[in-house]
Scaffold this motif. Structure first.
Motif, PDB file in Angstrom:
ATOM      1  N   ASP A 350      54.901  24.469  33.557  1.00  0.00           N
ATOM      2  CA  ASP A 350      55.827  25.177  34.452  1.00  0.00           C
ATOM      3  C   ASP A 350      55.210  26.534  34.792  1.00  0.00           C
ATOM      4  OD1 ASP A 350      57.920  26.763  35.567  1.00  0.00           O
ATOM      5  OD2 ASP A 350      59.389  25.381  34.719  1.00  0.00           O
ATOM      6  N   ILE A 351      54.679  26.652  35.989  1.00  0.00           N
ATOM      7  CA  ILE A 351      53.959  27.856  36.382  1.00  0.00           C
ATOM      8  C   ILE A 351      54.872  29.070  36.463  1.00  0.00           C
ATOM      9  CG2 ILE A 351      54.187  27.401  38.869  1.00  0.00           C
ATOM     10  CD1 ILE A 351      51.081  28.893  37.173  1.00  0.00           C
ATOM     11  N   PHE A 352      56.131  28.870  36.880  1.00  0.00           N
ATOM     12  CA  PHE A 352      57.027  30.022  37.027  1.00  0.00           C
ATOM     13  C   PHE A 352      57.430  30.583  35.665  1.00  0.00           C
ATOM     14  CE2 PHE A 352      57.987  27.597  41.039  1.00  0.00           C
ATOM     15  CZ  PHE A 352      57.225  28.430  41.840  1.00  0.00           C
ATOM     16  N   LYS A 353      57.670  29.718  34.692  1.00  0.00           N
ATOM     17  CA  LYS A 353      57.974  30.200  33.347  1.00  0.00           C
ATOM     18  C   LYS A 353      56.761  30.905  32.744  1.00  0.00           C
ATOM     19  CE  LYS A 353      61.597  26.867  32.145  1.00  0.00           C
ATOM     20  NZ  LYS A 353      61.987  25.745  31.249  1.00  0.00           N
ATOM     21  N   VAL A 372      46.265  27.500  41.033  1.00  0.00           N
ATOM     22  CA  VAL A 372      46.745  27.991  42.332  1.00  0.00           C
ATOM     23  C   VAL A 372      47.418  26.855  43.093  1.00  0.00           C
ATOM     24  CG1 VAL A 372      46.081  29.104  44.492  1.00  0.00           C
ATOM     25  CG2 VAL A 372      44.902  29.707  42.374  1.00  0.00           C
ATOM     26  N   HIS A 373      46.816  25.673  43.045  1.00  0.00           N
ATOM     27  CA  HIS A 373      47.455  24.503  43.665  1.00  0.00           C
ATOM     28  C   HIS A 373      48.826  24.258  43.046  1.00  0.00           C
ATOM     29  CE1 HIS A 373      43.291  22.720  44.915  1.00  0.00           C
ATOM     30  NE2 HIS A 373      43.768  23.537  45.819  1.00  0.00           N
ATOM     31  N   ALA A 404      50.692  21.422  50.440  1.00  0.00           N
ATOM     32  CA  ALA A 404      51.875  21.938  49.750  1.00  0.00           C
ATOM     33  C   ALA A 404      52.789  22.699  50.705  1.00  0.00           C
ATOM     34  CB  ALA A 404      51.440  22.845  48.597  1.00  0.00           C
ATOM     35  N   LEU A 405      52.203  23.482  51.614  1.00  0.00           N
ATOM     36  CA  LEU A 405      53.024  24.218  52.588  1.00  0.00           C
ATOM     37  C   LEU A 405      53.757  23.266  53.520  1.00  0.00           C
ATOM     38  CD1 LEU A 405      50.555  27.127  53.504  1.00  0.00           C
ATOM     39  CD2 LEU A 405      52.513  27.216  51.940  1.00  0.00           C
ATOM     40  N   THR A 476      41.220  37.772  44.822  1.00  0.00           N
ATOM     41  CA  THR A 476      40.052  38.455  45.373  1.00  0.00           C
ATOM     42  C   THR A 476      39.240  37.496  46.238  1.00  0.00           C
ATOM     43  OG1 THR A 476      38.630  37.910  43.487  1.00  0.00           O
ATOM     44  CG2 THR A 476      39.914  39.945  43.347  1.00  0.00           C
ATOM     45  N   GLY A 477      39.554  36.196  46.173  1.00  0.00           N
ATOM     46  CA  GLY A 477      38.827  35.186  46.932  1.00  0.00           C
ATOM     47  C   GLY A 477      39.764  34.387  47.808  1.00  0.00           C
ATOM     48  N   ASN A 478      39.215  33.418  48.514  1.00  0.00           N
ATOM     49  CA  ASN A 478      39.979  32.649  49.482  1.00  0.00           C
ATOM     50  C   ASN A 478      40.711  31.486  48.814  1.00  0.00           C
ATOM     51  OD1 ASN A 478      38.916  34.145  51.782  1.00  0.00           O
ATOM     52  ND2 ASN A 478      36.981  33.170  51.276  1.00  0.00           N
ATOM     53  N   TYR A 479      41.692  30.953  49.523  1.00  0.00           N
ATOM     54  CA  TYR A 479      42.414  29.774  49.042  1.00  0.00           C
ATOM     55  C   TYR A 479      41.604  28.534  49.414  1.00  0.00           C
ATOM     56  CZ  TYR A 479      46.359  32.860  48.121  1.00  0.00           C
ATOM     57  OH  TYR A 479      47.159  33.864  47.615  1.00  0.00           O
ATOM     58  N   HIS A 480      40.444  28.417  48.779  1.00  0.00           N
ATOM     59  CA  HIS A 480      39.471  27.389  49.167  1.00  0.00           C
ATOM     60  C   HIS A 480      39.004  26.672  47.902  1.00  0.00           C
ATOM     61  CE1 HIS A 480      36.033  25.428  50.905  1.00  0.00           C
ATOM     62  NE2 HIS A 480      36.150  26.050  52.062  1.00  0.00           N
ATOM     63  N   PRO A 481      39.341  25.385  47.738  1.00  0.00           N
ATOM     64  CA  PRO A 481      39.040  24.683  46.485  1.00  0.00           C
ATOM     65  C   PRO A 481      37.560  24.485  46.211  1.00  0.00           C
ATOM     66  CG  PRO A 481      39.845  23.143  48.156  1.00  0.00           C
ATOM     67  CD  PRO A 481      40.031  24.513  48.717  1.00  0.00           C
ATOM     68  N   ILE A 482      36.721  24.466  47.258  1.00  0.00           N
ATOM     69  CA  ILE A 482      35.289  24.256  47.057  1.00  0.00           C
ATOM     70  C   ILE A 482      34.617  25.544  46.610  1.00  0.00           C
ATOM     71  CG2 ILE A 482      33.135  23.486  48.083  1.00  0.00           C
ATOM     72  CD1 ILE A 482      35.296  21.304  47.772  1.00  0.00           C
ATOM     73  N   THR A 483      34.855  26.626  47.355  1.00  0.00           N
ATOM     74  CA  THR A 483      34.218  27.894  46.974  1.00  0.00           C
ATOM     75  C   THR A 483      34.748  28.389  45.624  1.00  0.00           C
ATOM     76  OG1 THR A 483      35.838  29.174  48.253  1.00  0.00           O
ATOM     77  CG2 THR A 483      33.779  28.563  49.352  1.00  0.00           C
TER      78      THR A 483
END
Length: 731
Positions: A350-353, A372-373, A404-405, A476-483
């Motif tokens: 549970d990420i929120f907890k 992050v996902h 997800a969005l 500090t970085g992008n929402y990019h799963p590869i990078t």
């Protein structure tokens, strides 16, 4: 009497500071600053040097060579293209170090030519080592009989149908060669009457540059140009080949946007089409190509002599990455699987907890981007989540973030996505994402033409106990799963409601131009980021003048803002100890007596690409210290980040996260003696060599083998993991 003495002392201090500022201002720009473009080329030289680092496996060294080629292409497509554009328009803008566009281009070409020569030397060296390791890129005469049969079948089945020979004569105008287009040029003679002809064979971009041959005993490749050359007689029957060679075009790929554009998507789609047809900035020609053939190509491409580069070796050095295969695990880095933070496991995922219990940082790529996902995926499916606000700069082609969005919007939640169309070379992908999001019901905002949204922020609003509570992710970085698997970045998760209120004001500014007034903790550009940093540097100057410890640690990709640099010079002259970890461009001159002798510039180049932006200010104590002021940021210290971008500077107040970022991440970077380069006052770099008494220490190896502090959870209780480096915390 005492009051008079105090007044005299204050005036003396003011005079001293005025004298220092005046002394700095009196130094010429050329002496104060290094050239941005030459500094970038120095960075690419460091990348290329890693291709000769025997600590890396052989094929990883080849990867560094390939990266240096990609980097150089992009540099010409954007930076050199801009300078040539200024020159063509007669714009005599002088750089921060006092050079005109023409002067900069002259210096760039000299250094770039040395870099190209070095690339070919390294390629030749690696070629020899690859052959020793059982890998070969073959010349045509090295094919055995079995391979010759296979190559013939492969050519007629997979290549011949895709090739289009083009005659160059009045009836067949010279074709358009796209950006990075790879083309074979031929000088022919008709056998029936001796009539000469010039022809081109554009090689389709989707064809592999290196084709692997079937072999069970070794790894053997042949380049596509060598394979095609074997069948010139089939492509041009009735002609004799008098000479041939290959060339590669690099075009202007920068994008200019009309200030009054009303529809950003339409403008960018049009600009992307123009990019593909930009003017020739660089023309690389095989040194073996006949001179008369080269003249025809240069003329027909409307290229000037100063953009032509003769290459004695392989064109398209970036494409050597196709030779990196995993048949021999000893030739590549041992696969690394990111850790999953134990703190999230403690709360059964549970990420929120997890966030509500305590702020924490996920250190990529050592810790999984899956967190992050999870943050957004759980938000999309949680019935208590009512709203999501998200910035998107680079999200990649297969983004779970976008999914997800979309899922959240389709579930009826209020979803806002600020999609940045001006993310260079990702514009086309971002346009696609924007349309997909809009179709799902997401409120998509493109920001403004004047500003680029570069801050990495995700905000989840949840209804808890009858009230709204926000959960934040600052990156500090992008929402990019590869990078996220190859860039070192920080993901900061917090439920600090003051930061949430500030972030909400930032989103209101992005969506409705409502200026964010009265921010509590977050610092934003283009409003007061530079001013805030200058204030923090000035505080360290005051500590130094009061005889207290004064120190600054900064980690960035680039440093070239002259106002900040002058303030760092002033701090150095007042005795502030400054350590800068700058991966790429740095126009500050360190180590100059009387100006910057208290400034040291480090650059870490290795397996992972250093990308996190961090700054630490001693606050009257030696670094590292629990009393220090610590921040993470999306911004490099460049004029564009302060003036023309929406960026974030986030204070780190949680003690464990504070210790992790400063005493772990920053201290480990400063301790590294395996991948660190040290900069001199002329902008040259030398590899940091460990002293005889020092153990080898690699920052990347360290974090691959040690857990981070803030993500540990109960499984880490009682275990000393990832201790602070030898500096020790100043209590």
């Amino acid at each position: 009497m005492a009051d008079g003495a105090n007044t005299e002392l204050v005036n003396s201090v003011k005079d001293d500071r005025h004298d220092i500022k005046h002394a700095i201002a009196s130094i010429s720009k050329g002496e104060r600053y290094l050239n941005r473009e030459l500094s970038w080329l120095q960075f690419n030289i460091r990348v290329l040097e890693e291709a000769q680092n025997n600590r890396h496996p052989l094929l990883e060294r080849l990867r560094f060579l390939s990266i240096s080629g990609d980097n150089l292409d992009e540099f010409y497509m954007v930076r050199v293209a801009g300078l040539r554009g200024q020159l063509a328009l007669g714009v005599d803008v002088v750089s921060s170090d006092g050079l005109t566009p023409a002067m900069q281009l002259e210096k760039i070409n000299v250094l770039a030519e040395k870099l190209l020569e070095k690339q070919q030397e390294v390629w030749a060296l690696l070629n020899v080592e690859m052959r020793k390791a059982g890998m070969s890129v073959l010349e045509a005469n090295e094919l055995d009989e079995t391979e010759q049969v296979w190559v013939k079948d492969y050519f007629f089945d997979n290549i011949m149908p895709l090739l289009t020979p083009i005659a160059v004569d009045p009836a067949h105008p010279f074709p358009f060669i796209p950006n990075l287009g790879f083309t074979i040029a031929l000088s022919l003679k008709r056998q029936s009457d001796g009539e000469p002809m010039v022809a081109l064979l554009p090689v389709p971009s989707h064809l592999k540059r290196f084709i692997r041959l079937p072999s069970t005993s070794s790894i053997r490749f042949i380049s596509i140009e060598r394979m095609i050359a074997l069948f010139f007689d089939q492509l041009f029957p009735g002609y004799k080949i008098k000479g041939s060679g290959v060339f590669r075009v690099v075009r202007d790929s920068d994008i200019e946007i009309e200030e009054e554009a009303e529809d950003l998507v339409r403008v960018f789609e049009s600009a992307l089409k123009r990019r593909k047809r930009g003017r020739v900035i660089r023309l690389k020609v095989d040194a073996d190509m006949p001179k008369h053939l080269r003249k025809i190509i240069v003329s027909r491409l409307n290229a000037t002599d100063d953009v032509v580069v003769m290459v004695d070796g392989i064109l398209g050095i970036n494409e050597t990455n196709q030779l990196i295969v995993d048949d021999n695990p000893d030739l590549i880095f041992k696969p690394y699987n990111p850790r999953y933070p134990e703190r999230v496991k403690d709360f059964n995922g549970d990420i929120f907890k997890s966030i509500a219990a305590k702020d924490f940082v996920v250190h990529h790529p050592y810790e999984s981007f899956e967190v992050v996902h999870l943050f957004l995926r759980q938000a999309a499916r949680d019935p208590d989540v009512v709203a999501i606000k998200q910035t998107l700069y680079r999200a990649g082609s297969q983004s779970m973030i976008i999914g997800a969005l979309i899922e959240a919007a389709e579930a009826g939640k209020s979803v806002t996505a600020v999609v940045e169309l001006k993310a260079r070379f990702d514009e086309e992908q971002n346009i696609k994402w924007a349309r997909d999001l809009e179709r799902a019901g997401v409120h998509v905002v493109f920001g403004s033409i004047e500003l680029k949204t570069h801050g990495k922020v995700s905000m989840i609003v949840r209804r808890e106990n009858g009230k709204l509570k926000s959960y934040m992710h600052f990156g500090t970085g992008n929402y990019h799963p590869i990078t996220a698997r190859i860039y070192t970045d920080l993901s900061f998760f917090t439920a600090d409601q003051a930061l949430a209120r500030d972030a909400n004001k930032m989103f209101n500014y992005l969506t409705g131009y409502v200026e964010p007034i009265g921010l509590e903790k977050l610092v934003l550009s283009p409003f007061d980021l530079r001013r805030h940093l200058v204030g923090l540097i000035e505080r360290e100057i005051e500590f130094a003048r009061d005889g207290k410890p004064a120190a600054i640690w900064v980690k960035l990709n680039s440093l070239l803002d002259s106002k900040i640099i002058d303030k760092l010079y002033e701090a150095s002259q007042n005795g502030v100890q400054i350590d800068l970890i700058i991966r790429g461009i740095c126009t500050l001159r360190p180590g100059l007596k009387g100006l910057s002798e208290n400034i040291r510039v480090h650059s870490v180049i290795g397996r992972f690409l250093e990308h996190a932006r961090i700054c630490c200010f001693g606050n009257g104590h030696k670094l590292p210290s629990r009393h220090a002021k610590v921040y993470i940021s999306s911004a490099d210290w460049m004029p564009r980040n302060f003036n023309r971008r929406v960026e974030t500077l986030v204070p780190i107040e949680n003690p464990t996260v504070h210790d992790q970022i400063m005493g772990q991440v920053m201290a480990a970077n400063l301790k590294d003696n395996c991948q660190t380069w040290l900069m001199d006052s002329d902008g040259n770099f030398s590899k940091r060599e460990p002293a005889e008494s020092d153990d080898l220490f690699s920052v990347h190896d360290y974090f691959m083998n040690n857990s981070s502090l803030s993500g540990r959870g109960s499984a880490g209780d009682g275990v000393q993991v990832a201790p602070v480096m030898a500096y020790g915390l100043d209590e």
